[in-house]
Design an enzyme around this catalytic site. Structure first.
Site, PDB file in Angstrom:
ATOM      1  N   HIS A   1       0.836  -1.200   0.000  1.00  0.00           N
ATOM      2  CA  HIS A   1       0.000   0.000   0.000  1.00  0.00           C
ATOM      3  C   HIS A   1       0.873   1.253   0.000  1.00  0.00           C
ATOM      4  O   HIS A   1       0.628   2.197  -0.746  1.00  0.00           O
ATOM      5  CB  HIS A   1      -0.918   0.032   1.231  1.00  0.00           C
ATOM      6  CG  HIS A   1      -1.930  -1.057   1.279  1.00  0.00           C
ATOM      7  ND1 HIS A   1      -2.203  -1.757   2.430  1.00  0.00           N
ATOM      8  CD2 HIS A   1      -2.745  -1.559   0.322  1.00  0.00           C
ATOM      9  CE1 HIS A   1      -3.150  -2.634   2.186  1.00  0.00           C
ATOM     10  NE2 HIS A   1      -3.498  -2.544   0.907  1.00  0.00           N
TER      11      HIS A   1
ATOM     12  N   LYS B   1     -15.944  -7.062   4.580  1.00  0.00           N
ATOM     13  CA  LYS B   1     -14.801  -7.259   5.477  1.00  0.00           C
ATOM     14  C   LYS B   1     -15.184  -6.813   6.883  1.00  0.00           C
ATOM     15  O   LYS B   1     -16.002  -5.925   7.057  1.00  0.00           O
ATOM     16  CB  LYS B   1     -13.588  -6.465   4.979  1.00  0.00           C
ATOM     17  CG  LYS B   1     -13.088  -6.933   3.625  1.00  0.00           C
ATOM     18  CD  LYS B   1     -11.879  -6.147   3.192  1.00  0.00           C
ATOM     19  CE  LYS B   1     -11.387  -6.629   1.835  1.00  0.00           C
ATOM     20  NZ  LYS B   1     -10.195  -5.879   1.417  1.00  0.00           N
TER      21      LYS B   1
ATOM     22  N   ARG C   1      -2.123  -6.775  -7.582  1.00  0.00           N
ATOM     23  CA  ARG C   1      -1.018  -7.698  -7.344  1.00  0.00           C
ATOM     24  C   ARG C   1      -0.962  -8.816  -8.372  1.00  0.00           C
ATOM     25  O   ARG C   1       0.095  -9.366  -8.631  1.00  0.00           O
ATOM     26  CB  ARG C   1      -1.134  -8.323  -5.952  1.00  0.00           C
ATOM     27  CG  ARG C   1      -0.933  -7.341  -4.829  1.00  0.00           C
ATOM     28  CD  ARG C   1      -1.279  -7.947  -3.499  1.00  0.00           C
ATOM     29  NE  ARG C   1      -2.722  -8.247  -3.509  1.00  0.00           N
ATOM     30  CZ  ARG C   1      -3.304  -9.197  -2.801  1.00  0.00           C
ATOM     31  NH1 ARG C   1      -2.603  -9.955  -2.007  1.00  0.00           N
ATOM     32  NH2 ARG C   1      -4.599  -9.386  -2.875  1.00  0.00           N
TER      33      ARG C   1
ATOM     34  N   SER D   1      -3.122  -7.757   2.995  1.00  0.00           N
ATOM     35  CA  SER D   1      -3.531  -7.450   4.368  1.00  0.00           C
ATOM     36  C   SER D   1      -3.959  -8.723   5.082  1.00  0.00           C
ATOM     37  O   SER D   1      -3.674  -8.908   6.272  1.00  0.00           O
ATOM     38  CB  SER D   1      -4.676  -6.431   4.364  1.00  0.00           C
ATOM     39  OG  SER D   1      -4.210  -5.184   3.920  1.00  0.00           O
TER      40      SER D   1
END
Length: 134
Positions: free
Chosen positions: A16, A40, A90, A126
């Site tokens: 990030h 989330k 990614r 994360s």
């Protein structure tokens, strides 16, 4: 031009930080938007996560600000005169998911710019950082 880099940032990773650093080289101002994602369930609220991000960002990055937000990113952009959304990707799975969001945001009047992650950071998510921390 102002850009926004939205995410749940639970936690904020080296990947990030790399995206923010690269985005600040492309845009006049970058807002790291610590957002609520209904799918989330972070351990802290968006205000606490925003404070954690602020603590990580180098103080000399004066063109970078942090905000907490619980609505649509496109709404934040319209209300705060932000012209583009920045998203880090990614891998191809990230790209597929981000492409769908980019289409929705484009239909709401806000384009998205994708920044591929550096190869050495591609495996860091994360979720992985949280798992290692437990």
């Amino acid at each position: 031009m102002r850009a926004v880099y939205p995410g749940s940032f639970d936690p904020f990773t080296p990947g990030h930080l790399n995206v923010v650093n690269r985005a600040r080289g492309l845009f006049d101002e970058v807002v790291v938007l610590v957002a609520v994602n209904g799918r989330k369930h972070p351990g802290t609220d968006e205000e606490e996560r925003a404070a954690a991000v602020r603590a990580i960002l180098p103080v000399e990055w004066t063109s970078v600000t942090v905000a907490a937000w619980s609505g649509l990113t496109a709404t934040f952009c319209r209300r705060h005169d932000v012209g583009v959304i920045v998203r880090g990707v990614r891998n191809t799975s990230d790209l597929q998911a981000e492409y769908q969001l980019a289409g929705m945001n484009q239909s709401l009047g806000v384009p998205t710019v994708f920044l591929p992650t550096r190869p050495e950071l591609a495996a860091v998510s994360s979720t992985a950082v949280r798992a290692l921390g437990k």
